[in-house]
Scaffold this motif. Sequence first.
Motif, PDB file in Angstrom:
ATOM      1  N   GLY A 143       0.806  -1.210   0.000  1.00  0.00           N
ATOM      2  CA  GLY A 143       0.000   0.000   0.000  1.00  0.00           C
ATOM      3  C   GLY A 143       0.842   1.263   0.000  1.00  0.00           C
ATOM      4  O   GLY A 143       0.567   2.211  -0.744  1.00  0.00           O
ATOM      5  N   MET A 144       1.907   1.289   0.818  1.00  0.00           N
ATOM      6  CA  MET A 144       2.782   2.458   0.845  1.00  0.00           C
ATOM      7  C   MET A 144       3.585   2.583  -0.443  1.00  0.00           C
ATOM      8  O   MET A 144       3.903   3.697  -0.877  1.00  0.00           O
ATOM      9  CB  MET A 144       3.720   2.385   2.044  1.00  0.00           C
ATOM     10  N   ALA A 145       3.924   1.445  -1.061  1.00  0.00           N
ATOM     11  CA  ALA A 145       4.618   1.496  -2.350  1.00  0.00           C
ATOM     12  C   ALA A 145       3.756   2.179  -3.404  1.00  0.00           C
ATOM     13  O   ALA A 145       4.281   2.804  -4.338  1.00  0.00           O
ATOM     14  CB  ALA A 145       4.995   0.085  -2.798  1.00  0.00           C
ATOM     15  N   LEU A 146       2.430   2.070  -3.280  1.00  0.00           N
ATOM     16  CA  LEU A 146       1.518   2.777  -4.176  1.00  0.00           C
ATOM     17  C   LEU A 146       1.206   4.185  -3.686  1.00  0.00           C
ATOM     18  O   LEU A 146       1.020   5.105  -4.492  1.00  0.00           O
ATOM     19  CB  LEU A 146       0.209   1.986  -4.309  1.00  0.00           C
ATOM     20  N   ALA A 147       1.145   4.365  -2.369  1.00  0.00           N
ATOM     21  CA  ALA A 147       0.736   5.655  -1.801  1.00  0.00           C
ATOM     22  C   ALA A 147       1.736   6.763  -2.107  1.00  0.00           C
ATOM     23  O   ALA A 147       1.338   7.909  -2.353  1.00  0.00           O
ATOM     24  CB  ALA A 147       0.547   5.516  -0.288  1.00  0.00           C
ATOM     25  N   TYR A 158      -5.921   5.802   1.320  1.00  0.00           N
ATOM     26  CA  TYR A 158      -5.862   6.681   2.489  1.00  0.00           C
ATOM     27  C   TYR A 158      -4.484   7.332   2.629  1.00  0.00           C
ATOM     28  O   TYR A 158      -4.376   8.540   2.841  1.00  0.00           O
ATOM     29  CB  TYR A 158      -6.201   5.893   3.757  1.00  0.00           C
ATOM     30  N   GLU A 159      -3.434   6.522   2.526  1.00  0.00           N
ATOM     31  CA  GLU A 159      -2.099   7.077   2.716  1.00  0.00           C
ATOM     32  C   GLU A 159      -1.645   7.896   1.510  1.00  0.00           C
ATOM     33  O   GLU A 159      -0.784   8.766   1.644  1.00  0.00           O
ATOM     34  CB  GLU A 159      -1.083   5.968   2.996  1.00  0.00           C
ATOM     35  N   GLY A 160      -2.214   7.628   0.346  1.00  0.00           N
ATOM     36  CA  GLY A 160      -1.900   8.466  -0.802  1.00  0.00           C
ATOM     37  C   GLY A 160      -2.330   9.905  -0.582  1.00  0.00           C
ATOM     38  O   GLY A 160      -1.619  10.849  -0.942  1.00  0.00           O
ATOM     39  N   ALA A 197      -2.685  13.237 -12.125  1.00  0.00           N
ATOM     40  CA  ALA A 197      -3.104  13.826 -10.856  1.00  0.00           C
ATOM     41  C   ALA A 197      -4.609  13.638 -10.653  1.00  0.00           C
ATOM     42  O   ALA A 197      -5.057  13.283  -9.549  1.00  0.00           O
ATOM     43  CB  ALA A 197      -2.740  15.301 -10.808  1.00  0.00           C
ATOM     44  N   TRP A 198      -5.387  13.855 -11.700  1.00  0.00           N
ATOM     45  CA  TRP A 198      -6.842  13.639 -11.617  1.00  0.00           C
ATOM     46  C   TRP A 198      -7.154  12.166 -11.349  1.00  0.00           C
ATOM     47  O   TRP A 198      -8.048  11.851 -10.563  1.00  0.00           O
ATOM     48  CB  TRP A 198      -7.503  14.090 -12.911  1.00  0.00           C
ATOM     49  N   LEU A 199      -6.419  11.286 -12.031  1.00  0.00           N
ATOM     50  CA  LEU A 199      -6.635   9.853 -11.832  1.00  0.00           C
ATOM     51  C   LEU A 199      -6.325   9.450 -10.393  1.00  0.00           C
ATOM     52  O   LEU A 199      -7.078   8.680  -9.774  1.00  0.00           O
ATOM     53  CB  LEU A 199      -5.762   9.060 -12.809  1.00  0.00           C
ATOM     54  N   ALA A 200      -5.248   9.980  -9.855  1.00  0.00           N
ATOM     55  CA  ALA A 200      -4.875   9.679  -8.471  1.00  0.00           C
ATOM     56  C   ALA A 200      -5.908  10.226  -7.488  1.00  0.00           C
ATOM     57  O   ALA A 200      -6.280   9.546  -6.522  1.00  0.00           O
ATOM     58  CB  ALA A 200      -3.496  10.257  -8.162  1.00  0.00           C
TER      59      ALA A 200
END
Length: 230
Positions: free
Chosen positions: A31-35, A113-115, A50-53
């Motif tokens: 999850g953090m590797a993606l966040a 959440y962490e993203g 940025a919009w996709l994220a």
Amino acid sequence: MQWYWLPEYLPAFAEGLWLTVQLLTLAIVFGMALAVPIGLVQVTGPLPLAWLARGFCTVIRGTPLLIQLWLIYYGLGSLFPFVPAIRESFLWPILRDAFPYAVFAFTLSVAGYEGEVMRGAFRGVPKGELEAARALGMSPFQVLRRVWLPRALQNVFPTLAGEFILTLKATPLAATITVFEVYGIGTIVRQETFRIYEPLLFVAAIYLVLTGILILFFRWMESRMPRRRA
């Protein structure tokens, strides 16, 4: 209070505890590797990414984890048996088990959440520090690795610790898709012994100990971080 059942079920609880630790650890790591990139791209762009994220974070944070878990397991997981290429591959022994789907769902939850937390963390690093790093001749990747990411993590470390503890307390949801972690084993004990309160109290005590260990670990990690000088 009757605890006659405990010695018989202790091995099962040990297996459930190990499953809980695996689920939490894998979800946090992946999850953090993606966040980190999800948070970074919201600050640096490009705009479509940025919009996709932002959309991803909005969907994950705006829908219950239980629904996400069920959609992944009963939706995605139910399709794989009808795909011959997957059913006949080396992945099938893994994908026919519920655990990978639980890891995937919890990983997406942590990432969402962490993203958003990392977005605020990256934005909160003073621009002067980044400009100073660039002035020293650092490449963009070196600025990120040596200055931007460490400072961002330092700013939000207590928040991340709290989020990971919430993830731990959400792991009982995995029992709803037959991943029998600690809570799942407690449910089995209640069904087989007809004892209600004692298994629940024992499960609660296990989660309390795990939470305490996490708190001590993150406090130790925080104490090892370099202090920012005024």
